[in-house]
Design a protein around this motif. Sequence first.
Motif, PDB file in Angstrom:
ATOM      1  N   MET A 227       0.823  -1.197   0.000  1.00  0.00           N
ATOM      2  CA  MET A 227       0.000   0.000   0.000  1.00  0.00           C
ATOM      3  C   MET A 227       0.862   1.254   0.000  1.00  0.00           C
ATOM      4  N   LYS A 228       1.973   1.214   0.759  1.00  0.00           N
ATOM      5  CA  LYS A 228       2.861   2.358   0.830  1.00  0.00           C
ATOM      6  C   LYS A 228       3.512   2.623  -0.525  1.00  0.00           C
ATOM      7  N   THR A 229       3.800   1.568  -1.270  1.00  0.00           N
ATOM      8  CA  THR A 229       4.403   1.699  -2.596  1.00  0.00           C
ATOM      9  C   THR A 229       3.450   2.420  -3.544  1.00  0.00           C
ATOM     10  N   ILE A 230       2.180   2.149  -3.447  1.00  0.00           N
ATOM     11  CA  ILE A 230       1.183   2.796  -4.311  1.00  0.00           C
ATOM     12  C   ILE A 230       1.122   4.287  -4.014  1.00  0.00           C
ATOM     13  N   LYS A 231       1.172   4.661  -2.724  1.00  0.00           N
ATOM     14  CA  LYS A 231       1.162   6.078  -2.350  1.00  0.00           C
ATOM     15  C   LYS A 231       2.406   6.791  -2.884  1.00  0.00           C
ATOM     16  N   VAL A 232       3.560   6.143  -2.745  1.00  0.00           N
ATOM     17  CA  VAL A 232       4.812   6.742  -3.220  1.00  0.00           C
ATOM     18  C   VAL A 232       4.760   6.919  -4.734  1.00  0.00           C
ATOM     19  N   LEU A 233       4.288   5.921  -5.448  1.00  0.00           N
ATOM     20  CA  LEU A 233       4.167   6.020  -6.909  1.00  0.00           C
ATOM     21  C   LEU A 233       3.169   7.098  -7.312  1.00  0.00           C
ATOM     22  N   SER A 234       2.080   7.214  -6.589  1.00  0.00           N
ATOM     23  CA  SER A 234       1.079   8.246  -6.888  1.00  0.00           C
ATOM     24  C   SER A 234       1.658   9.635  -6.685  1.00  0.00           C
ATOM     25  N   ILE A 235       2.381   9.831  -5.606  1.00  0.00           N
ATOM     26  CA  ILE A 235       3.007  11.127  -5.338  1.00  0.00           C
ATOM     27  C   ILE A 235       4.058  11.433  -6.405  1.00  0.00           C
TER      28      ILE A 235
END
Length: 113
Positions: A1-9
């Motif tokens: 989930m944290k990877t998705i947030k980082v990629l989105s940012i």
Amino acid sequence: MKTIKVLSIFQLTLGLVVVASCSPSYNKEGTGEYFDDSVVTANVKAAILSEKSLSVAEINVETFKGVVQLSGFVKLRENINTAVKLTAKVPGVISVKNDKQLNIALRCIRISS
């Protein structure tokens, strides 16, 4: 989930950088303005080419935000006036800067005694 947030940012930041790099500033044209100026430059060159008394090789045309700068060396003062008048009639031209000069050729005559 944290990877998705980082990629989105990361994607959001990259998108903002791309949009900001295409925006115009006082000294820099935006992408749309660049293409508009290219069209104006091409139309000015075409107008000069269609005039029999003018030589496209003698007159350089540059455009920045609708301001056209004519430069180069011409043989007659009338050619300068003609080029400026033709340029002012081209759609998209806001103003014309005239940096053309007369090409005065001096000939040296050798006198033998």
